[in-house]
Design a protein around this motif. Structure first.
Motif, short mmCIF file in Angstrom:
data_model
loop_
_atom_site.label_atom_id
_atom_site.label_comp_id
_atom_site.label_asym_id
_atom_site.label_seq_id
_atom_site.Cartn_x
_atom_site.Cartn_y
_atom_site.Cartn_z
N ALA A 122 -5.35 6.77 -6.02
CA ALA A 122 -5.96 5.46 -5.78
C ALA A 122 -6.61 5.43 -4.40
CB ALA A 122 -4.92 4.36 -5.89
N PHE A 123 -5.92 6.03 -3.40
CA PHE A 123 -6.50 6.09 -2.06
C PHE A 123 -7.77 6.94 -2.07
CE2 PHE A 123 -2.41 4.60 -0.32
CZ PHE A 123 -2.90 3.71 0.62
N TYR A 124 -7.74 8.05 -2.77
CA TYR A 124 -8.92 8.92 -2.84
C TYR A 124 -10.09 8.18 -3.45
CZ TYR A 124 -7.10 13.52 -1.49
OH TYR A 124 -6.62 14.59 -0.79
N ARG A 125 -9.81 7.36 -4.49
CA ARG A 125 -10.90 6.65 -5.16
C ARG A 125 -11.51 5.57 -4.28
NH1 ARG A 125 -8.03 7.23 -9.93
NH2 ARG A 125 -7.02 5.21 -9.70
N SER A 126 -10.73 5.08 -3.30
CA SER A 126 -11.24 3.97 -2.50
C SER A 126 -12.04 4.45 -1.30
CB SER A 126 -10.09 3.07 -2.04
OG SER A 126 -9.35 3.74 -1.04
N PHE A 146 -6.82 6.32 5.53
CA PHE A 146 -7.86 5.88 4.59
C PHE A 146 -8.46 4.52 4.96
CE2 PHE A 146 -5.57 8.94 2.00
CZ PHE A 146 -6.59 9.61 1.36
N GLN A 176 -8.25 1.42 4.09
CA GLN A 176 -7.87 0.35 3.16
C GLN A 176 -7.75 0.93 1.76
OE1 GLN A 176 -10.47 -0.62 0.86
NE2 GLN A 176 -11.73 1.00 1.71
N LEU A 177 -7.14 0.15 0.88
CA LEU A 177 -7.02 0.58 -0.51
C LEU A 177 -7.73 -0.46 -1.36
CD1 LEU A 177 -5.74 2.45 -2.63
CD2 LEU A 177 -3.71 1.03 -2.54
N ARG A 178 -8.96 -0.21 -1.68
CA ARG A 178 -9.77 -1.13 -2.49
C ARG A 178 -9.67 -2.56 -1.99
NH1 ARG A 178 -9.02 0.47 -8.68
NH2 ARG A 178 -9.86 2.55 -8.59
#
Lengths: 267, 172
Positions: free
Chosen positions: A46-50, B53, B55-57
């Motif tokens: 999920a982190f990679y996708r964001s 990262f 943020q997360l979406r």
């Protein structure tokens, strides 16, 4: 010398065979680890996708790394031979001291045998299942596979010498639950099981890489996935050897001190 | 057996359990501390991921931490009360369960009342602090958070609002 080595080898073999008997426990453990592995893969994915920024490891490498972390979970020193701890608490350690063996070496041998069988029993089926269903790929080259095996063996020795240090502390605290939990927690965080060490902030990388915990999972995992080039092998081996030496000295020193003031009650 | 009688009995059991646990003060303190650390590790892991990262979406660390705290606080409360059931297997094996069967009360009640685990307090306490922290961070920017939430995330948002507003107040 040969007779002594044989005695240690016998202790190793007996432990190894004894813990291989607990197959149902290993199977249950494997199911739990499959669940945790899947969860960690999903969180990281999920982190990679964001993000679109380049990451220190590819998604495939990350998946392989997470599964290896689960496979090598029993390598982490939060798991310490309960019998050794109970021997100290109950005073049975007196019998061990009577044997013509070195207590520290004996402990390390026993711990290594337990650890190796526990890891093997879980890692082999887990890797098969993860390889077929959940995206665990074989190492990119024969060299990477060899480096992985070599560093895993090193991880076993580092973990066992560290476990021996923790076991010695029971001589002072009887239960050692506090020390065990502290070491275990540190190990979980800094071995890369919770979060791959590659994602740690840049300033902490030199510290994290030099802790003994990195050797227990992160280094074998990175060699397996090819995230670490083969050229890094000598450095990692040297680091491992240094930690083994340091932890052995510490364990033996503490044990010698403990033995000087050791009183076995009722005898 | 009236309800009151049952509650009084549970109270007795819990008092005995707590008294026995605070006999070993150093051990209790260490265990609570270790517990705090052990649950803190997951949050530290989250913090590391968010630091890397960003943020997360659209979700920030503070928001995710509120969820983590609420779930974990609920779990630790249930865990503190339910330790007796955890020990059921050992009790049956050791024959201790036979004693429970002999007593003129329900076995479920006796099992539940076996222990009120104090070291879990490490968890509750930390969540209190964390929730307070998150509340403080997020209160001013609350309206702003609405803007970058994904469409269809209303349900989460309501939950978050509940968590972000009500619980920190409660702990304050």
């Amino acid at each position: 010398v040969i007779a002594t080595a044989q005695a240690y080898a016998a202790a190793w073999g007996a432990r190894f065979r004894a813990s291989l008997q607990y197959r149902a426990a290993a199977l249950a453990g494997m199911a739990t680890q499959l669940f945790w592995g899947l969860m960690r893969v999903m969180v990281l994915a999920a982190f990679y996708r964001s993000t679109t920024a380049a990451q220190p490891m590819s998604v495939e490498q990350m998946v392989g790394y997470v599964w290896l972390g689960q496979a090598l979970l029993m390598m982490q020193p939060w798991y310490i031979d309960r019998e050794i701890l109970e021997e100290v608490a109950s005073g049975q350690v007196a019998y061990q001291l009577l044997r013509p063996l070195d207590l520290h070496v004996h402990w390390v041998c026993r711990d290594m045998a337990n650890r190796a069988s526990a890891v093997l029993l879980r890692a082999v089926p887990l890797c098969i299942v993860a390889g077929i269903f959940f995206g665990l790929e074989p190492p990119p080259s024969v060299g990477a596979a060899a480096a992985f095996l070599l560093t895993t063996l090193l991880a076993l020795i580092v973990a066992s010498t560290l476990a021996a240090v923790v076991a010695v502390t029971t001589m002072w605290t009887i239960s050692a639950l506090g020390v065990r939990q502290m070491v275990g927690t540190l190990a979980m965080m800094f071995s890369g099981v919770v979060v791959p060490l590659a994602f740690f902030p840049a300033w902490s990388q030199p510290i994290v890489a030099n802790l003994p915990f990195a050797l227990m999972m992160d280094v074998p995992g990175r060699f397996y996935t090819g995230a670490l080039p083969l050229a890094a092998l000598p450095l990692e081996l040297a680091r491992g050897a240094a930690w083994v030496a340091a932890l052995t000295l510490l364990g033996r020193g503490l044990l010698a001190r403990a033995q000087r003031r050791l009183v076995i009650q009722g005898g | 057996m009236t309800m009151r009688d049952t509650l009084a009995l549970i109270g007795h059991y819990y008092r005995a359990s707590i008294r026995s646990q605070i006999q070993y003060k150093a051990s209790l303190l260490l265990l609570t501390l270790a517990h705090l650390l052990a649950t803190g590790i997951d949050l530290l892991g989250l913090a590391v991921l968010f630091a890397h990262f960003g943020q997360l979406r659209g979700w920030t660390l503070a928001e995710v931490a509120v969820f983590y705290g609420v779930t974990n606080a609920a779990f630790s409360l249930a865990d503190a009360v339910g330790t007796g059931f955890d020990r059921f297997g050992t009790l049956v094996k050791s024959g201790g369960f036979d004693r429970l069967l002999l007593r003129p009360r329900s076995t479920a009640l006796q099992l539940a009342a076996q222990e009120l685990t104090l070291r879990r307090a490490g968890r509750h306490r930390r969540h209190g602090r964390r929730l307070r922290l998150c509340g403080a961070i997020d209160h001013p920017g609350h309206a702003g958070l609405l803007d970058h939430r994904e469409p269809g995330g209303d349900e989460h948002h309501d939950l978050w609002r509940g968590a972000g507003h009500a619980i920190p107040r409660y702990h304050l």
